[in-house]
Scaffold this active site. Structure first.
Site, PDB file in Angstrom:
ATOM      1  N   GLU A  74      -2.591   0.399  -9.660  1.00 34.09           N
ATOM      2  CA  GLU A  74      -1.242   1.367 -10.017  1.00 34.09           C
ATOM      3  C   GLU A  74      -0.751   0.679 -10.631  1.00 34.09           C
ATOM      4  OE1 GLU A  74      -1.699   4.882  -6.449  1.00 34.09           O
ATOM      5  OE2 GLU A  74      -1.339   2.551  -5.803  1.00 34.09           O
TER       6      GLU A  74
ATOM      7  N   SER B  37       0.867  -1.327   0.150  1.00 32.38           N
ATOM      8  CA  SER B  37      -0.065  -0.035   0.100  1.00 32.38           C
ATOM      9  C   SER B  37       0.885   1.382   0.221  1.00 32.38           C
ATOM     10  CB  SER B  37      -0.677  -0.253   1.607  1.00 32.38           C
ATOM     11  OG  SER B  37      -1.935  -1.447   1.240  1.00 32.38           O
TER      12      SER B  37
ATOM     13  N   HIS C 141      -0.305  -2.453  -7.311  1.00 33.42           N
ATOM     14  CA  HIS C 141      -1.136  -1.991  -6.305  1.00 33.42           C
ATOM     15  C   HIS C 141      -2.814  -1.796  -6.734  1.00 33.42           C
ATOM     16  CE1 HIS C 141      -2.658   0.350  -3.180  1.00 33.42           C
ATOM     17  NE2 HIS C 141      -2.803  -0.805  -2.826  1.00 33.42           N
TER      18      HIS C 141
ATOM     19  N   ASN D 142      -3.138   5.965  -1.776  1.00 37.18           N
ATOM     20  CA  ASN D 142      -3.317   6.038  -0.784  1.00 37.18           C
ATOM     21  C   ASN D 142      -2.699   7.721   0.121  1.00 37.18           C
ATOM     22  OD1 ASN D 142      -4.838   3.148   0.985  1.00 37.18           O
ATOM     23  ND2 ASN D 142      -2.505   2.587  -0.159  1.00 37.18           N
TER      24      ASN D 142
END
Length: 282
Positions: A152, A119, A140, A190
């Site tokens: 991602e 993350s 991700h 994030n």
């Protein structure tokens, strides 16, 4: 680089979801975890996920039936010898991830790409710990992996163009929209999401409003499907705190300071849905 067989390490919520995504799109998948009970739960979750995707018409009946045949589980890393890509989805602890990648690095063929679903942890540092930094990337997925349409792609400083193009093409094969992201703490998703959750925790900590009212404002007032505190419970408060610590350490900026209430709740073992108690009780 031809990718036909995928290895996924870690049979938690994210690992199971990622394994489902690849299996339902026709890839051979080896899901590995050192706990047999985790693998059993993952297989059950994947079956439920396939049924849900079929009912929502996101996949065909043929894809659902084929996925079960494509999924293989094991407690042994040696099965990764047959894989073209290994995707890690274990706990957000950098030393744990690095040690795992170093073990996998010794097992896999030279052509195998290593990728992390982290993350927030630096991809460049993890790549540097292996003997194939040019074949290392971040990939991700968002939770739930089978339902979110974006991934991602985070290049380490060392990542080769060939590796990036291989995972770019792979993302499109599994019907995800790939977004290239630079290797900065928290990437994009994030870096934006977790500080919002942290600020919601501050609003609760300072008595601005109740948890229910904070979430209601964001759901009904800002159109969020799930309010930030309820979302935090779903993600896991320990994971939220881990990401905030990475952001705070990485940017050295006080705006990323974790809320004391978030730290206290993690210290108390109130981690959200997975422990039955977080900002809400389950």
């Amino acid at each position: 680089m031809t990718i036909a067989t995928i290895g996924v390490i870690g049979a938690g919520t994210m690992g199971a979801g990622i394994a489902q995504v690849f299996a339902q799109n026709g890839f051979e998948v080896h899901l590995v975890d050192n706990q047999p009970s985790h693998l059993q739960r993952a297989v059950s979750d994947i079956q439920q996920g396939l049924e849900k995707a079929l009912a929502a018409k996101r996949i065909s009946a043929e894809q659902a039936s084929t996925a079960a045949e494509k999924l293989h589980t094991s407690t042994q890393l040696e099965v990764f010898k047959a894989c073209d890509l290994i995707l890690e989805a274990v706990s957000e602890e950098e030393p744990t991830k690095i040690a795992l990648f170093q073990s996998i690095d010794r097992i896999c063929p030279e052509h195998t790409i290593l990728a992390s679903n982290t993350s927030a942890i630096a991809i460049t540092r993890m790549a540097a710990a292996t003997k194939r930094p040019d074949r290392f990337m971040g990939m991700h997925f968002m939770k739930p992996a089978a339902e979110r349409d974006v991934v991602e792609l985070i290049r380490a400083l060392q990542t080769s163009d060939e590796t990036y193009q291989a995972l770019l093409a792979l993302s499109e094969q599994i019907n995800k929209t790939p977004v290239e992201v630079k290797d900065y703490p928290g990437f994009v998703s994030n870096r934006l999401l977790i500080p919002m959750i942290n600020e919601a925790a501050y609003a609760l900590y300072e008595g601005v409003a109740s948890a229910e009212d904070i979430d209601t404002v964001m759901e009904l007032g800002r159109g969020h499907q799930v309010g930030p505190l309820r979302l935090a419970d779903s993600i896991g408060l320990d994971i939220c705190l881990s990401v905030m610590n990475v952001l705070h350490s990485g940017f050295q900026d006080s705006k990323y300071r974790p809320c004391p209430l978030l730290q206290q709740m993690v210290d108390a073992g109130y981690l959200g849905e997975k422990t039955g108690r977080g900002f809400y009780t389950y």
